[in-house]
Structures are given as C-alpha cells and as structure tokens.
Scaffold this motif. Structure first.
Motif, short mmCIF file in Angstrom:
data_model
loop_
_atom_site.label_atom_id
_atom_site.label_comp_id
_atom_site.label_asym_id
_atom_site.label_seq_id
_atom_site.Cartn_x
_atom_site.Cartn_y
_atom_site.Cartn_z
N GLN A 12 0.84 -1.19 0.00
CA GLN A 12 0.00 0.00 0.00
C GLN A 12 0.88 1.25 0.00
OE1 GLN A 12 -2.13 1.26 3.51
NE2 GLN A 12 -4.04 1.51 2.38
N HIS A 16 1.21 4.06 -2.88
CA HIS A 16 0.88 5.46 -2.56
C HIS A 16 2.02 6.40 -2.94
CE1 HIS A 16 -2.40 4.36 0.62
NE2 HIS A 16 -2.87 4.38 -0.61
N TYR A 42 -2.32 3.47 -11.71
CA TYR A 42 -2.41 3.58 -10.24
C TYR A 42 -3.82 3.20 -9.79
CZ TYR A 42 -3.22 5.89 -5.73
OH TYR A 42 -3.59 6.16 -4.44
N HIS A 46 -3.79 -0.26 -7.89
CA HIS A 46 -3.84 0.00 -6.46
C HIS A 46 -5.23 -0.20 -5.87
CE1 HIS A 46 -3.05 1.60 -2.58
NE2 HIS A 46 -3.89 2.60 -2.76
N GLU A 50 -6.39 -3.00 -2.97
CA GLU A 50 -7.04 -2.64 -1.70
C GLU A 50 -8.41 -3.31 -1.60
OE1 GLU A 50 -5.33 1.79 -0.46
OE2 GLU A 50 -7.43 1.58 -0.96
N HIS A 105 -8.31 10.92 1.21
CA HIS A 105 -8.38 9.47 1.07
C HIS A 105 -7.12 8.76 1.60
CE1 HIS A 105 -10.35 5.92 -0.68
NE2 HIS A 105 -9.11 5.47 -0.77
N ASP A 110 -7.78 5.51 3.93
CA ASP A 110 -6.79 4.45 3.68
C ASP A 110 -6.05 4.09 4.97
OD1 ASP A 110 -7.27 3.93 1.04
OD2 ASP A 110 -5.48 4.93 0.27
#
Ligand SMILES: [Fe+2]
Ligand SMILES: [Fe+2]
Length: 123
Positions: A12, A16, A42, A46, A50, A105, A110
């Motif tokens: 993660q 990021h 992304y 990503h 998640e 976020h 997150d």
C-alpha cells in the motif's frame, strides 16, 4: 498476499508513493505526457488490490471505501475525456484534485483500512 513491514503495509505504501511523486512533479511544473496513463494504472492496480484485501478480510467499511475509489475512477475518466492539451489549467486542476485525494483518502480512510489490516490475520 504480499508481506508487510511492521509500521505500514508495504504494497500500500509503495503504491501510494507513486501518487506523492506525481503530485511533486505537478507542483514543480513538470509536464509529464504520460501522467494520465500513470494515474490510470495507479487507479487500476492499487484500488483493485485494496479492494481485494477488503473482500478477503470482510472489511466492514468496504462499501464506502470502494465508492470513494469509484468516484476517483469516474473523475479521472472525465478529465481524460476532456483533455485536449496538457496546459497550465489542466496541470492546476490535476494538482488540486490529487492533493485533495491525498489528504482525504490516502491520509484519511486508507489509514483506517491500514489499521484494520494490521490487526488482521494478515499482519
Ligand atoms: Fe490507497
Ligand atoms: Fe483506498
């Protein structure tokens, strides 16, 4: 699933980082013609990772979180569709959009999700 270190979840955090880098580039006024491709990848890679964790771990706030991802996906799509040339206006609105996303976020929900994963069996 990938391993993580103790203070944060590696995959993660690494993913990021890409966003932090893109925002830095935008703020430094660097024009990157590949920025939309990078943002798309992304969002695809990503968010889906998640979301996969959320499903596997039965994350209670998954619905709200995925909704936020979908909003980002839609807004990105609109920006891509509307872009004709990469100019100062586009650079500014993209910078604003991503900075807001980062604050609300990445540094917001997150982090809640990260805490949940850390407490899960996958820590
Ligand atoms: Fe994220
Ligand atoms: Fe997220």
């Amino acid at each position: 699933m990938p391993m993580k270190k103790t203070s944060e979840i590696i995959w993660q955090d690494t993913q990021h980082q890409l966003l932090f880098e893109l925002i830095d580039q935008l703020k430094e006024n660097q024009i990157d013609p590949g920025i939309f491709a990078k943002l798309n990848s992304y969002a695809e890679n990503h968010f889906s990772l998640e979301e996969e964790y959320m499903r596997v771990l039965n994350y209670p706030d998954a619905e709200e979180h995925i909704e936020a991802h979908n909003k980002f996906r839609t807004e990105l799509e609109i920006m891509v569709a509307e872009q004709h040339t990469y100019d100062e206006n586009l650079r500014r609105s993209l910078s604003l959009f991503l900075t807001e996303w980062l604050t609300r976020h990445v540094l917001g929900i997150d982090k809640d999700f990260e805490r949940f994963v850390m407490e899960s069996e996958y820590k």
